[in-house]
Design a protein around this motif. Structure first.
Motif, short mmCIF file in Angstrom:
data_model
loop_
_atom_site.label_atom_id
_atom_site.label_comp_id
_atom_site.label_asym_id
_atom_site.label_seq_id
_atom_site.Cartn_x
_atom_site.Cartn_y
_atom_site.Cartn_z
N UNK A 51 0.82 -1.21 0.00
CA UNK A 51 0.00 0.00 0.00
C UNK A 51 0.86 1.26 0.00
N UNK A 52 2.10 1.14 0.45
CA UNK A 52 2.98 2.31 0.42
C UNK A 52 3.22 2.78 -1.00
N UNK A 53 3.15 1.87 -1.96
CA UNK A 53 3.35 2.26 -3.36
C UNK A 53 2.21 3.14 -3.87
N UNK A 54 1.06 3.09 -3.20
CA UNK A 54 -0.03 3.97 -3.61
C UNK A 54 0.34 5.43 -3.41
N UNK A 55 1.26 5.68 -2.48
CA UNK A 55 1.74 7.04 -2.29
C UNK A 55 2.48 7.52 -3.54
N UNK A 56 3.19 6.59 -4.18
CA UNK A 56 3.90 6.93 -5.42
C UNK A 56 2.91 7.37 -6.49
N UNK A 57 1.79 6.69 -6.58
CA UNK A 57 0.76 7.05 -7.56
C UNK A 57 0.29 8.48 -7.35
N UNK A 58 0.03 8.84 -6.10
CA UNK A 58 -0.44 10.19 -5.81
C UNK A 58 0.58 11.25 -6.21
N UNK A 59 1.85 10.97 -5.93
CA UNK A 59 2.91 11.92 -6.30
C UNK A 59 3.06 12.03 -7.81
N UNK A 60 2.92 10.90 -8.51
CA UNK A 60 3.04 10.93 -9.97
C UNK A 60 1.91 11.74 -10.59
N UNK A 61 0.71 11.62 -10.02
CA UNK A 61 -0.44 12.35 -10.54
C UNK A 61 -0.39 13.84 -10.19
N UNK A 62 0.37 14.19 -9.17
CA UNK A 62 0.39 15.58 -8.70
C UNK A 62 1.08 16.53 -9.66
N UNK A 63 2.04 16.02 -10.45
CA UNK A 63 2.78 16.86 -11.37
C UNK A 63 3.81 17.76 -10.70
N UNK A 64 4.11 17.51 -9.42
CA UNK A 64 5.05 18.36 -8.68
C UNK A 64 6.51 18.03 -8.96
N UNK A 65 6.77 16.82 -9.48
CA UNK A 65 8.16 16.34 -9.49
C UNK A 65 8.68 16.09 -10.90
N UNK A 66 9.98 16.35 -11.08
CA UNK A 66 10.67 15.97 -12.32
C UNK A 66 11.22 14.56 -12.21
N UNK A 67 11.64 14.20 -11.00
CA UNK A 67 12.23 12.88 -10.75
C UNK A 67 11.68 12.34 -9.44
N UNK A 68 11.29 11.06 -9.46
CA UNK A 68 10.92 10.36 -8.22
C UNK A 68 11.82 9.14 -8.10
N UNK A 69 12.57 9.09 -7.00
CA UNK A 69 13.45 7.95 -6.71
C UNK A 69 12.79 7.15 -5.58
N UNK A 70 12.64 5.85 -5.80
CA UNK A 70 11.97 4.99 -4.81
C UNK A 70 12.99 4.04 -4.19
N UNK A 71 13.15 4.17 -2.89
CA UNK A 71 13.98 3.24 -2.13
C UNK A 71 13.07 2.09 -1.69
N UNK A 72 13.14 0.99 -2.44
CA UNK A 72 12.21 -0.13 -2.22
C UNK A 72 12.66 -1.02 -1.06
N UNK A 73 11.77 -1.89 -0.67
CA UNK A 73 12.09 -2.92 0.31
C UNK A 73 13.10 -3.89 -0.30
N UNK A 74 13.75 -4.75 0.52
CA UNK A 74 14.66 -5.75 -0.04
C UNK A 74 14.00 -6.59 -1.13
N UNK A 75 14.82 -7.24 -1.93
CA UNK A 75 14.40 -7.85 -3.19
C UNK A 75 13.13 -8.70 -3.10
N UNK A 76 13.09 -9.65 -2.19
CA UNK A 76 11.95 -10.58 -2.15
C UNK A 76 10.64 -9.84 -1.93
N UNK A 77 10.64 -8.86 -1.00
CA UNK A 77 9.43 -8.09 -0.75
C UNK A 77 9.05 -7.26 -1.97
N UNK A 78 10.04 -6.69 -2.64
CA UNK A 78 9.79 -5.88 -3.83
C UNK A 78 9.15 -6.71 -4.94
N UNK A 79 9.65 -7.92 -5.15
CA UNK A 79 9.12 -8.77 -6.21
C UNK A 79 7.68 -9.16 -5.93
#
Length: 389
Positions: free
Chosen positions: A111-139
């Motif tokens: 559900x934390x990734x839903x925050x990324x969606x909101x930021x992408x839709x906001x148009x505030x950013x040129x670059x969004x860098x996501x520090x993801x969870x370790x590999x298994x959780x990310x997959x």
């Protein structure tokens, strides 16, 4: 807008590399957000600055956010959890135990990734860098939207109609409350939002960067991650080898490490041929603060543009032929024996190890029959042929 996801085995330094990349982007005048979806947040430690659950400015053009996964969980899961608690209360489950049972393991990270969606839709950013969870959780996180999509398309509409028609009878007969429209609406809303996240992360302006240390076990996991990310349609645009011992005269202990790392680095170059392999030398001290992180990133990337859009067409490609079409899915490091393929209606079911992807075929291919398949050059090639009348 450029989106970069950093992931890797726990402890390899992915948060440091992600933070350094974001600091470098901000220094170039780009409005940059670095977002942590890892439950074990460490960005505040990397920047040496307090960071909250809302974007916090730590330098000019540079904002940091450690997602409040609990708050996001309550917003997106409240209606569903409320219904499940009612059911467990009817069957006599202890309220404290019921609270724990209605929390899906790993749901907060998803559900934390839903925050990324909101930021992408906001148009505030040129670059969004996501520090993801370790590999298994990310997959697991990146595979969820497609798996939930299958349920929503095939099972959910039928289930909703049945419950609506039989709700009064079932409630009286079983004594268990049936889900109302608010529960179904919450599931549909959650699915739609996660589907948008998947489209965003699989799009042409998004890519994943793998961070590793020069160790055989870590390299093996990085290879598996590359395979699985490709299976689900995500682009990997580079590998960062972190904590590399510099080649210099030293004692026997460090010389042994240099030689062992050199061997793994050679294997890394062979494994990820065609991708940039970037190196970060083991430093005498931990880089903390915007300036130190930016210096690290400048050293890592050198003349390479860290924000260049990913090259190529992505892991999935369809090519038309005289008699039909060929679907090609990049699956690096796998053999034919490791791939299971099945056709189910308008879907192609591809299984590699413990991961399975259901590919919805476009209308043009859905009318064709599968003529054959092979694994060659790190790719699954499925040949489709027009059906004869």
């Amino acid at each position: 807008m450029r989106i970069l996801l950093f992931t890797g085995k726990g402890g390899v330094g992915k948060s440091t590399v992600a933070a350094g990349t974001s600091a470098l982007a901000a220094a170039r005048g780009l409005r940059t957000l670095v977002l942590s979806t890892d439950a074990a947040h460490s960005l505040a430690d990397a920047f040496g600055s307090p960071v909250g659950s809302e974007p916090t400015e730590v330098a000019e053009n540079l904002f940091v956010q450690q997602v409040d996964a609990q708050r996001r969980f309550e917003q997106s899961w409240a209606d569903i959890q409320g219904y499940l608690l009612q059911v467990l209360d009817v069957v006599g489950v202890d309220p404290v135990a019921a609270e724990e049972l209605t929390v899906i393991p790993g749901a907060e990270e998803v559900l934390a990734l839903l925050e990324l969606r909101l930021h992408a839709l906001s148009g505030r950013w040129d670059v969004i860098v996501v520090d993801c969870a370790p590999t298994a959780e990310t997959l697991r996180l990146l595979a969820l939207p497609e798996a939930l999509g299958w349920y929503m398309q095939r099972v959910f509409p039928f289930e909703r109609r049945i419950v609506k028609a039989l709700k009064p009878v079932l409630t009286r007969a079983a004594g268990v409350p049936m889900p109302g429209d608010s529960v179904f609406d919450a599931v549909e809303r959650l699915h739609a939002e996660l589907d948008e996240v998947r489209d965003l992360l699989a799009g042409p302006d998004s890519s994943v960067r793998l961070v590793m240390t020069p160790e055989a076990v870590v390299l093996a996991e990085a290879r598996r991650s590359f395979t699985t990310l490709s299976l689900f349609g995500y682009r990997v645009d580079g590998v960062v080898a972190n904590r590399v011992f510099p080649e210099a005269e030293a004692d026997a202990w460090r010389t042994g490490w240099v030689e062992a790392q050199a061997k793994v680095l050679d294997e890394t170059e062979e494994s990820f041929a065609g991708l940039p392999i970037l190196r970060s030398v083991y430093r005498t001290g931990e880089p903390v603060g915007v300036e130190a992180l930016r210096d690290l990133a400048e050293e890592v990337y050198g003349d390479v543009d860290p924000l260049a859009p990913p090259a190529g067409e992505g892991p999935l490609k369809v090519t038309r032929t005289d008699t039909g079409a060929t679907l090609e899915l990049q699956l690096p490091f796998v053999s034919k024996a490791e791939v299971d393929l099945a056709r189910h209606g308008d879907e192609l079911v591809v299984t590699v190890g413990s991961y399975r992807r259901l590919l919805s075929l476009p209308a043009g291919l859905a009318r064709h029959k599968v003529k054959g398949a092979r694994v060659e050059g790190g790719a699954l090639q499925v040949k489709f042929e027009e059906r004869t009348p």
